[in-house]
Design an enzyme around this catalytic site. Structure first.
Site, PDB file in Angstrom:
ATOM      1  N   GLY A  57      40.522  53.907  -4.649  1.00  0.00           N
ATOM      2  CA  GLY A  57      39.578  54.674  -5.143  1.00  0.00           C
ATOM      3  C   GLY A  57      38.726  54.946  -4.175  1.00  0.00           C
ATOM      4  O   GLY A  57      37.389  55.511  -4.354  1.00  0.00           O
TER       5      GLY A  57
ATOM      6  N   ALA B 129      40.619  69.622   3.112  1.00  0.00           N
ATOM      7  CA  ALA B 129      42.060  69.035   2.357  1.00  0.00           C
ATOM      8  C   ALA B 129      43.125  68.900   3.334  1.00  0.00           C
ATOM      9  O   ALA B 129      43.431  70.133   4.105  1.00  0.00           O
ATOM     10  CB  ALA B 129      42.389  70.109   1.340  1.00  0.00           C
TER      11      ALA B 129
ATOM     12  N   HIS C  72      43.258  66.032  -7.474  1.00  0.00           N
ATOM     13  CA  HIS C  72      42.087  65.937  -6.640  1.00  0.00           C
ATOM     14  C   HIS C  72      41.304  67.370  -6.794  1.00  0.00           C
ATOM     15  O   HIS C  72      40.177  67.264  -6.917  1.00  0.00           O
ATOM     16  CB  HIS C  72      42.414  65.650  -5.113  1.00  0.00           C
ATOM     17  CG  HIS C  72      42.621  64.509  -4.782  1.00  0.00           C
ATOM     18  ND1 HIS C  72      41.777  63.872  -3.886  1.00  0.00           N
ATOM     19  CD2 HIS C  72      43.713  63.474  -4.987  1.00  0.00           C
ATOM     20  CE1 HIS C  72      42.251  62.722  -3.483  1.00  0.00           C
ATOM     21  NE2 HIS C  72      43.439  62.436  -4.287  1.00  0.00           N
TER      22      HIS C  72
END
Length: 181
Positions: A13, A33, A49
């Site tokens: 998480g 990213a 994502h």
């Protein structure tokens, strides 16, 4: 400047927590990213994502040197790097097998991490940087040579980042624990 490190196991998480933290900090966020779509599974992870991120966030891809994203992140209040472990993995995956565990390549990656961290420090009070990473220090020793090299290099990068960080969170089962700051 505030550097926040969010670490934890795979699927703990940590990315979701970092995204929520970024959103609470400011609406001016750029997402760095590091994931490359090597296969269908990774493509699906990247899409998940992307779908979770607010549409108003900026985004820049960083597959090579992290320091290269400094210009793209100028003007944003929050820089969210997701994640250092994928960045290290990408760097190692491009190395031919006969060069695995090369000390010069290890030093190059650590040097690139130090250069990125120096840039974070130079940003001064103008930005909060949130870096996500996987913790490699809680598991056993990898069975493959590449896996052991990954753990060694990422362990070094994580330790450098944690030392410089103002705040470090460890995420376990979706629950954040502040362990520094």
């Amino acid at each position: 400047m505030s550097l926040i490190l969010v670490t934890g196991g795979v699927r703990s998480g940590k990315s979701r927590f970092a995204e929520e933290l970024a959103e609470k900090t400011s609406g001016s966020v750029i997402y760095v990213a590091t994931g490359e779509a090597w296969d269908e599974e990774m493509t699906a992870r990247i899409e998940k994502h992307q779908a979770r991120r607010p549409a108003h966030w900026g985004c820049v891809e960083a597959f090579g040197q992290l320091a290269d994203v400094r210009a793209a992140s100028a003007g944003y209040e929050v820089v969210l790097v997701d994640c250092l472990s994928t960045w290290v993995s990408n760097r190692l995956m491009s190395v031919p097998e006969p060069e695995w565990r090369s000390e010069s390549i290890t030093q190059e990656i650590v040097r690139d991490a130090k250069e990125w961290l120096a840039g974070v420090a130079e940003a001064g009070q103008s930005q909060t940087v949130i870096a996500v990473t996987s913790e490699v220090g809680l598991g056993g020793v990898a069975m493959s040579r590449l896996g052991r090299w990954f753990a060694d290099v990422l362990g070094d990068v994580n330790q450098l980042t944690a030392r410089q960080a103002d705040t470090v969170y460890a995420i376990m089962a979706g629950i954040p624990w502040r362990i520094k700051g």
